[in-house]
Design a protein around this motif. Structure first.
Motif, mmCIF file in Angstrom:
data_model
loop_
_atom_site.group_PDB
_atom_site.id
_atom_site.type_symbol
_atom_site.label_atom_id
_atom_site.label_comp_id
_atom_site.label_asym_id
_atom_site.label_seq_id
_atom_site.Cartn_x
_atom_site.Cartn_y
_atom_site.Cartn_z
ATOM 1 N N ASP A 77 0.822 -1.213 0.000
ATOM 2 C CA ASP A 77 0.000 0.000 0.000
ATOM 3 C C ASP A 77 0.856 1.263 0.000
ATOM 4 O OD1 ASP A 77 0.744 -0.750 2.595
ATOM 5 O OD2 ASP A 77 -0.892 0.382 3.497
ATOM 6 N N ASN A 81 0.689 4.241 -3.647
ATOM 7 C CA ASN A 81 0.341 5.655 -3.663
ATOM 8 C C ASN A 81 1.579 6.508 -3.940
ATOM 9 O OD1 ASN A 81 0.047 8.356 -2.522
ATOM 10 N ND2 ASN A 81 -1.917 7.632 -1.751
ATOM 11 N N GLU A 83 2.280 9.577 -3.366
ATOM 12 C CA GLU A 83 2.674 10.437 -2.246
ATOM 13 C C GLU A 83 3.331 9.629 -1.128
ATOM 14 O OE1 GLU A 83 2.830 13.815 -1.959
ATOM 15 O OE2 GLU A 83 2.365 13.648 -4.093
ATOM 16 N N SER A 84 2.770 8.473 -0.805
ATOM 17 C CA SER A 84 3.372 7.678 0.275
ATOM 18 C C SER A 84 4.704 7.069 -0.155
ATOM 19 C CB SER A 84 2.407 6.603 0.775
ATOM 20 O OG SER A 84 2.147 5.657 -0.224
#
Length: 138
Positions: A77, A81, A83-84
């Motif tokens: 996860d 993403n 951004e992560s």
């Protein structure tokens, strides 16, 4: 927190560390737990794992590639993403000499643990993250 042992075993298997306890120190900060009770107890651990490699010999690109590979398979996860991805793996390098350095790596981790009451004894198991399809990373 089962991912910590999983990562350590992975690094041992890749021969990026050995069993010398002074070579790798691990610490956890910023931890919190979300507990969800239903028919079984589900625990969501969220924490930052700090890895400190003392006197790590160059090149350290192999170590970083292994960490990214492990994160892709075990913390998908955070790699999904955009951004992560920018904040899920951080590092600092200190004490750089001609042949070794000290590397501090910070990994933002989370894990889901299912706790069940089986024969009046609590048993916990890690719920694995789904492995990403390469197309999702683009």
């Amino acid at each position: 927190m089962k991912k910590i042992d999983n990562l350590k075993q992975f690094l041992l298997e890749k021969k990026l560390i050995n069993n010398a306890t002074s070579q790798l120190q691990m610490a956890v900060t910023n931890g919190h737990i979300e507990a969800i009770t239903a028919s079984n107890l589900m625990l969501f651990y969220h924490y930052t794992l700090h890895l400190t490699f003392d006197n790590y010999q160059f090149p350290f690109e192999g170590l970083m590639e292994a960490i990214v590979s492990w994160m892709t398979n075990n913390q998908s996860d955070s790699m999904l993403n955009p951004e992560s991805r920018k904040t899920s793996i951080k590092f600092d390098v200190q004490e750089i000499t001609e042949c070794h350095c000290k590397i501090n790596i910070k990994l933002k981790l989370s894990e889901r643990i299912l706790t069940q009451n089986i024969n009046e004894a609590l048993q916990s198991q890690l719920i694995k993250d789904k492995i990403l399809d390469e197309d999702l990373l683009n």
